[in-house]
Design a protein around this motif. Structure first.
Motif, PDB file in Angstrom:
ATOM      1  N   GLY A 160      -2.228  -1.278  -2.987  1.00 38.80           N
ATOM      2  CA  GLY A 160      -2.334  -2.631  -2.698  1.00 38.80           C
ATOM      3  C   GLY A 160      -2.962  -3.437  -3.546  1.00 38.80           C
ATOM      4  O   GLY A 160      -2.385  -4.358  -4.564  1.00 38.80           O
ATOM      5  N   VAL A 161      -3.950  -3.416  -3.655  1.00 37.87           N
ATOM      6  CA  VAL A 161      -4.942  -4.308  -4.254  1.00 37.87           C
ATOM      7  C   VAL A 161      -4.939  -4.265  -6.297  1.00 37.87           C
ATOM      8  O   VAL A 161      -4.759  -5.051  -6.417  1.00 37.87           O
ATOM      9  CB  VAL A 161      -5.996  -3.800  -4.346  1.00 37.87           C
ATOM     10  CG1 VAL A 161      -7.709  -4.493  -4.407  1.00 37.87           C
ATOM     11  CG2 VAL A 161      -7.109  -3.771  -2.918  1.00 37.87           C
ATOM     12  N   TYR A 170      -2.120  -6.718 -10.531  1.00 40.89           N
ATOM     13  CA  TYR A 170      -1.421  -6.440 -12.355  1.00 40.89           C
ATOM     14  C   TYR A 170      -0.539  -7.454 -12.153  1.00 40.89           C
ATOM     15  O   TYR A 170      -0.201  -8.602 -13.509  1.00 40.89           O
ATOM     16  CB  TYR A 170      -1.031  -5.139 -12.076  1.00 40.89           C
ATOM     17  CG  TYR A 170      -1.744  -4.693 -13.342  1.00 40.89           C
ATOM     18  CD1 TYR A 170      -2.068  -4.358 -14.257  1.00 40.89           C
ATOM     19  CD2 TYR A 170      -3.314  -3.272 -12.246  1.00 40.89           C
ATOM     20  CE1 TYR A 170      -3.274  -3.759 -15.424  1.00 40.89           C
ATOM     21  CE2 TYR A 170      -3.980  -2.767 -13.376  1.00 40.89           C
ATOM     22  CZ  TYR A 170      -3.682  -2.736 -14.640  1.00 40.89           C
ATOM     23  OH  TYR A 170      -4.609  -1.912 -15.625  1.00 40.89           O
ATOM     24  N   ILE A 171       0.254  -8.412 -10.650  1.00 46.19           N
ATOM     25  CA  ILE A 171       0.988  -8.947 -11.184  1.00 46.19           C
ATOM     26  C   ILE A 171      -0.039 -10.226 -10.933  1.00 46.19           C
ATOM     27  O   ILE A 171       1.050 -11.382 -11.495  1.00 46.19           O
ATOM     28  CB  ILE A 171       1.271  -8.910  -9.280  1.00 46.19           C
ATOM     29  CG1 ILE A 171       2.513  -8.179  -9.245  1.00 46.19           C
ATOM     30  CG2 ILE A 171       2.882 -10.233  -9.166  1.00 46.19           C
ATOM     31  CD1 ILE A 171       3.051  -7.364  -7.680  1.00 46.19           C
ATOM     32  N   MET A 174     -12.897  -8.530  -6.056  1.00 48.77           N
ATOM     33  CA  MET A 174     -12.914  -9.646  -5.321  1.00 48.77           C
ATOM     34  C   MET A 174     -11.881  -9.209  -3.953  1.00 48.77           C
ATOM     35  O   MET A 174     -11.537 -10.088  -3.193  1.00 48.77           O
ATOM     36  CB  MET A 174     -11.580 -11.162  -5.905  1.00 48.77           C
ATOM     37  CG  MET A 174     -11.964 -12.177  -4.936  1.00 48.77           C
ATOM     38  SD  MET A 174     -10.218 -12.394  -4.146  1.00 48.77           S
ATOM     39  CE  MET A 174      -8.780 -13.123  -5.747  1.00 48.77           C
ATOM     40  N   LEU A 175     -10.938  -9.109  -4.597  1.00 49.07           N
ATOM     41  CA  LEU A 175      -9.621  -8.608  -3.683  1.00 49.07           C
ATOM     42  C   LEU A 175     -10.189  -7.167  -2.719  1.00 49.07           C
ATOM     43  O   LEU A 175      -9.681  -7.443  -1.450  1.00 49.07           O
ATOM     44  CB  LEU A 175      -8.444  -8.017  -3.808  1.00 49.07           C
ATOM     45  CG  LEU A 175      -7.496  -9.362  -5.004  1.00 49.07           C
ATOM     46  CD1 LEU A 175      -6.269  -8.178  -5.647  1.00 49.07           C
ATOM     47  CD2 LEU A 175      -6.865 -10.344  -3.964  1.00 49.07           C
ATOM     48  N   THR A 176     -10.814  -6.587  -3.374  1.00 48.15           N
ATOM     49  CA  THR A 176     -11.151  -5.373  -2.627  1.00 48.15           C
ATOM     50  C   THR A 176     -12.632  -5.919  -1.628  1.00 48.15           C
ATOM     51  O   THR A 176     -12.998  -5.542  -0.515  1.00 48.15           O
ATOM     52  CB  THR A 176     -11.980  -4.304  -3.643  1.00 48.15           C
ATOM     53  OG1 THR A 176     -10.579  -4.021  -4.580  1.00 48.15           O
ATOM     54  CG2 THR A 176     -12.347  -3.392  -2.676  1.00 48.15           C
ATOM     55  N   ASN A 215       0.210  -1.345  -0.283  1.00 48.11           N
ATOM     56  CA  ASN A 215       0.064  -0.697  -0.336  1.00 48.11           C
ATOM     57  C   ASN A 215       0.481   1.258   0.150  1.00 48.11           C
ATOM     58  O   ASN A 215       0.152   2.680  -0.574  1.00 48.11           O
ATOM     59  CB  ASN A 215      -0.983   0.151   1.244  1.00 48.11           C
ATOM     60  CG  ASN A 215      -2.388  -0.615   0.424  1.00 48.11           C
ATOM     61  OD1 ASN A 215      -2.492   0.081  -0.336  1.00 48.11           O
ATOM     62  ND2 ASN A 215      -3.168  -1.310   1.476  1.00 48.11           N
ATOM     63  N   PRO A 216       1.935   1.260   0.653  1.00 50.01           N
ATOM     64  CA  PRO A 216       2.895   2.484   0.816  1.00 50.01           C
ATOM     65  C   PRO A 216       3.055   2.803  -0.313  1.00 50.01           C
ATOM     66  O   PRO A 216       3.080   4.025  -1.082  1.00 50.01           O
ATOM     67  CB  PRO A 216       3.951   3.054   1.790  1.00 50.01           C
ATOM     68  CG  PRO A 216       2.926   1.672   3.181  1.00 50.01           C
ATOM     69  CD  PRO A 216       2.506   0.900   1.652  1.00 50.01           C
TER      70      PRO A 216
END
Length: 474
Positions: free
Chosen positions: A355-356, A361-362, A377-379, A345-346
């Motif tokens: 960070g999401v 994208y990774i 889904m991650l959110t 996130n930073p």
């Protein structure tokens, strides 16, 4: 004496040939040459005192290759192709999603439960691998089946060589090849296809420049992301009756920005690691002809669509497994996904993202088509929203833009996040299908790595710059 004899033999042979062919042979040959010259002059020379005959090809070329109208017409035609592709693929994509995701997926889960399949195996194979493949097929197949035939029809009609003619001077100024315009245009359908299309460039140096810069063309896997984010964050700032136009303008602006970056990077490469002069080439403008529709459909669907889709499916399968695993393997009470997101996130905030997005994208490198389902889904996982989606690791999309907007805003998204994501969607690494194709075309690990990491470096730099300016002035 021998020289005199040879001379007499030659004269005798000439007399025999003249007798066999006829005395008027030379006259008829001259008449044939003058006749051909007259025909060429009739269509290529304009006399002041004589009105030229109407020529269909020349009349069209005066318009589509003119200094003032050539580029507007080119952008208009390509815009129409993109619009038909986007609008025409909406219903088929929704239809495929309703079958593959809404119908087949629950049926597979029910079948797995009925035979007592372990929950983790069912999750890996059905919620992970199958759903990733299903989303790729649903999102990727319809646009390609529309874009590639339309692109091939323009090629068959004879217009694409005129595009290369119009763009040749621009690309030559940056040390690239005029035919790079054609590979860039093909890249709007699929970057892997654009990389393969670079074979039309004879110069190895200029072909390599075209391959490295093709990722700056927005492929069909990135159009849905661009359109959705532009609608939620940019179109919403305009009055309701102008929201659609503003959103479309933002997406077109990103596409034009990609062309600009391709020119900048081509100029940089041609003056540094790929130094050299732009090669000259003789571009023959073929006559316009009616497209061969059946042959075009066959070539587009078999040679391009199926070929590219198969590679994407092969890479999407393991990606789905990774997505499910990172969302379901825990360290204590926290999943791998949450650990990475909190750590990233930073860095994400520093460049206007989060960070999401970075994690999405990774793990979505195999296919850009699964970026949005993965982000949603991650959110939901991080924010802890209940009764939305199918559980950890289960990618999903929502039918309502308003509902999607609500989830993203609940995840802390702002206008800066939306703008940065649109830029990062343009400037990030190629998908794994394209990376593999680059390696196959170049045979070089070095140039494959350059093609992969150069856009990422540019994306981070551009997003960081925009984020800092945004924080100062907005």
């Amino acid at each position: 004496m021998s020289e005199e004899k040879n001379k007499n033999d030659v004269l005798t042979l000439a007399d025999e040939l003249r007798w066999e062919i006829g005395e008027d042979f030379h006259d008829s040959l001259a008449e044939s040459i003058y006749s051909d010259a007259s025909k060429i002059a009739a269509v290529s020379v304009i006399y002041d005192d004589k009105k030229p005959k109407f020529d269909f090809d020349r009349t069209i070329d005066r318009i589509v290759t003119s200094r003032w109208l050539g580029f507007p017409i080119m952008f208009l035609i390509l815009s129409v192709v993109f619009w038909i592709t986007i609008e025409g693929s909406n219903i088929p994509s929704q239809f495929l999603a309703s079958i593959l995701v809404d119908t087949v997926h629950p049926a597979l889960k029910s079948f797995a439960d009925s035979i007592n399949t372990p929950w983790w195996l069912s999750g890996i194979l059905i919620d992970g691998a199958y759903l990733a493949v299903a989303w790729v097929i649903a999102v990727m197949l319809p646009p390609m089946m529309i874009f590639f035939p339309l692109f091939s029809l323009l090629e068959d009609f004879g217009y694409l060589p005129r595009v290369a003619f119009n763009m040749d001077n621009l690309y030559r100024r940056v040390g690239a090849h005029g035919k790079q315009a054609l590979t860039m245009s093909m890249g709007f359908g699929c970057n892997a296809a654009g990389v393969v299309a670079s074979r039309i460039i004879d110069s190895p140096r200029e072909r390599l420049i075209a391959i490295i810069t093709n990722n700056f063309s927005l492929c069909n896997g990135r159009w849905p992301t661009q359109i959705l984010i532009a609608t939620i964050f940019i179109g919403s700032t305009a009055p309701a009756h102008l929201a659609g136009i503003v959103s479309a303008g933002a997406v077109v602006g990103i596409a034009l920005l990609g062309i600009f970056f391709s020119l900048v990077v081509s100029w940089f490469l041609s003056r540094t690691v790929l130094k050299g002069e732009a090669s000259t080439f003789s571009l023959e403008l073929p006559p316009y002809r009616p497209p061969r529709i059946l042959r075009t459909l066959y070539t587009s669907i078999i040679d391009r669509t199926i070929f590219v889709l198969w590679r994407a499916v092969v890479f999407a399968f393991p990606a789905g497994i990774v997505i499910w695993l990172v969302a379901n393997i825990h360290f204590g009470d926290t999943t791998i996904a949450e650990l990475f997101i909190n750590w990233a996130n930073p860095l994400g905030f520093l460049i206007g993202l989060n960070g999401v997005i970075l994690l999405a994208y990774i793990i979505a490198i195999p296919a850009n088509e699964i970026v949005i389902p993965t982000i949603l889904m991650l959110t939901v996982l991080v924010v802890g929203i209940s009764e939305v989606g199918g559980g950890n690791g289960v990618m999903f999309e929502l039918d309502s833009i308003e509902a999607t907007s609500a989830i993203l805003h609940a995840g802390g998204w702002t206008m800066l996040t939306g703008v940065s994501l649109m830029l990062f969607s343009l400037l990030h690494n190629p998908c794994s299908t394209t990376i593999y194709t680059i390696y196959k075309e170049t045979g070089s690990i070095k140039w494959t790595l350059v093609s992969t990491f150069l856009p990422i470096i540019m994306g981070i730099a551009v997003c960081f710059t925009v984020a800092q300016i945004w924080k100062i002035f907005i």
